[in-house]
Design an enzyme around this catalytic site. Structure first.
Site, PDB file in Angstrom:
ATOM      1  N   LYS A 208       0.874  -1.162   0.000  1.00 32.00           N
ATOM      2  CA  LYS A 208       0.000   0.000   0.000  1.00 32.00           C
ATOM      3  C   LYS A 208       0.918   1.221   0.000  1.00 32.00           C
ATOM      4  CE  LYS A 208      -2.997   2.814   2.763  1.00 32.00           C
ATOM      5  NZ  LYS A 208      -3.696   3.040   4.027  1.00 32.00           N
TER       6      LYS A 208
ATOM      7  N   GLY B 212      -7.996   9.430   9.150  1.00 34.68           N
ATOM      8  CA  GLY B 212      -8.367   9.572  10.551  1.00 34.68           C
ATOM      9  C   GLY B 212      -9.348  10.675  10.867  1.00 34.68           C
TER      10      GLY B 212
ATOM     11  N   ALA C 208      -9.278   5.859   3.659  1.00 34.28           N
ATOM     12  CA  ALA C 208      -9.018   7.088   4.407  1.00 34.28           C
ATOM     13  C   ALA C 208     -10.248   7.956   4.608  1.00 34.28           C
ATOM     14  CB  ALA C 208      -7.906   7.940   3.779  1.00 34.28           C
ATOM     15  N   GLY C 209     -10.426   8.367   5.840  1.00 35.22           N
ATOM     16  CA  GLY C 209     -11.445   9.345   6.178  1.00 35.22           C
ATOM     17  C   GLY C 209     -12.783   8.777   6.569  1.00 35.22           C
TER      18      GLY C 209
ATOM     19  N   ASN D  13      -9.479   2.001   9.356  1.00 33.43           N
ATOM     20  CA  ASN D  13      -8.767   1.681  10.599  1.00 33.43           C
ATOM     21  C   ASN D  13      -9.386   2.446  11.766  1.00 33.43           C
ATOM     22  OD1 ASN D  13      -5.280   1.071  11.345  1.00 33.43           O
ATOM     23  ND2 ASN D  13      -6.866   1.510  12.794  1.00 33.43           N
ATOM     24  N   THR D  14      -9.271   3.758  11.747  1.00 33.34           N
ATOM     25  CA  THR D  14      -9.636   4.577  12.907  1.00 33.34           C
ATOM     26  C   THR D  14     -11.088   4.413  13.314  1.00 33.34           C
ATOM     27  OG1 THR D  14      -7.960   6.201  12.271  1.00 33.34           O
ATOM     28  CG2 THR D  14      -9.691   6.952  13.768  1.00 33.34           C
TER      29      THR D  14
END
Lengths: 67, 267
Positions: free
Chosen positions: B102, B163, B190-191, B212-213
């Site tokens: 990645k 994040g 992302a986001g 993830n977050t």
């Protein structure tokens, strides 16, 4: 004496030495490591035959959580 | 979850889940393990960081993951130049034994937005070295075209800054990416903050979602992991079922004909 940078820190060595010896001397014991010398990855099989010299930059990394 | 009729192939590999998960910032390794299981993911991301000498702490986390059967996707998180990213990718291949990467080349410290120039430069070098590059990019069509022309089979556009939890800032742009790259695997990365963001990505026609977050920082990461898995599945099913088009005006769903008190007779 020669100067190298390993993981961002400057270190003084008596003279050129093998990567294997340097890592051992510094206390790296984990088997899950990868090493780059001057932006080139050095496979473990070549640590014994790879010399570290003046002004060399070394990065020693291991797995970490990531996103 | 993908069925035979809706098989998901990523970089030539059959995958059982369209949800990919990062492994960072969980309250504990046990919660991470449980969340991964609850989500039913197959692919997880990991990073590389400097190892301290004389580090005698156990690497139980890595020992668990490498024997768990998850497919590892190493990242080049935080790299600020093509050279850093290429070297990090090479270190990842040495460490994890995979040619997947990645690829992140960051251009702005506040937004962690990709550096498109560094990204393209690193992509070219890594593809020449046999990597399967999963490039983290924006919704920019020109950058996407360059990456695909270099050999990328997968594009990973952001929804919003890493994040941030803002979701998808520009759904029309992502829709256009889908339209102009029908044969490229699109993974939203992302986001993402809410399950509905992931569902929207799938409804836009994306092939998968990486996050993830939104799970790691949830009050109940295990419950949230399960919710995201269901959200991704629902969005994919909705997309395949054919979503209605938006209208600028109303259209009654109940037929007007035969409405009581309407003008005209029904005899």
């Amino acid at each position: 004496m020669i100067e190298i940078i390993i993981n961002g820190q400057t270190k003084q060595l008596e003279g050129p030495e093998t990567l294997e010896h340097l890592l051992k001397q510094l206390g790296y014991q984990q088997d899950m490591l990868a090493v780059a010398l001057n932006h080139s990855v050095v496979p473990k099989s070549l640590h014994r035959s790879t010399l570290v010299g003046a002004h060399d930059h070394i990065e020693v990394v291991s797995p970490m959580a990531g996103g | 979850m993908p069925t035979l009729e809706d098989a998901f192939t990523l970089a030539g590999t059959s995958c059982s889940s369209r949800l990919l998960m990062g492994t960072a910032n969980y309250p504990s390794p046990d919660i991470l393990k449980a969340a991964l299981q609850a989500a039913g993911v197959e692919i997880i991301t990991l990073s590389l960081r400097r190892e301290a000498p004389r580090n005698n702490s156990s690497h139980g986390f890595w020992d668990y993951l490498r024997h768990s059967g998850y497919r590892i996707l190493p990242n080049t998180a935080g790299c600020r130049s093509a050279q850093e990213a290429v070297t990090t990718a090479m270190l990842g291949r040495e460490l994890f034994g995979t040619h997947w990467v990645k690829l992140e080349v960051i251009g702005n410290d506040r937004t962690l937005a990709p550096d498109p120039f560094g990204l393209v430069e690193a992509t070219e070098q890594l593809i020449e070295c046999g990597f399967e590059v999963f490039p983290y990019t924006t919704e920019d069509l020109t950058v996407a075209r360059r990456l695909v022309d270099l050999g990328c089979r997968i594009i990973m556009p952001w929804g919003s800054p890493i994040g941030s939890g803002q979701g998808i800032m520009n759904p029309q742009a992502l829709k256009e990416l889908r339209r102009q790259f029908p044969d490229v695997t699109l993974i939203l990365d992302a986001g993402i903050g809410k399950v509905s963001h992931a569902t929207l990505a799938m409804e836009l026609g994306f092939d998968g979602v990486l996050l993830n977050t939104a799970i790691a920082h949830a009050e109940d990461p295990i419950g949230m992991a399960s919710a995201f898995a269901q959200g991704v599945h629902a969005g994919r099913l909705a997309y395949r079922s054919g979503l209605i088009e938006e209208r600028s005006h109303a259209q009654a769903s109940t037929p007007e004909f035969g409405r009581p008190f309407s003008p005209g007779a029904l005899l």
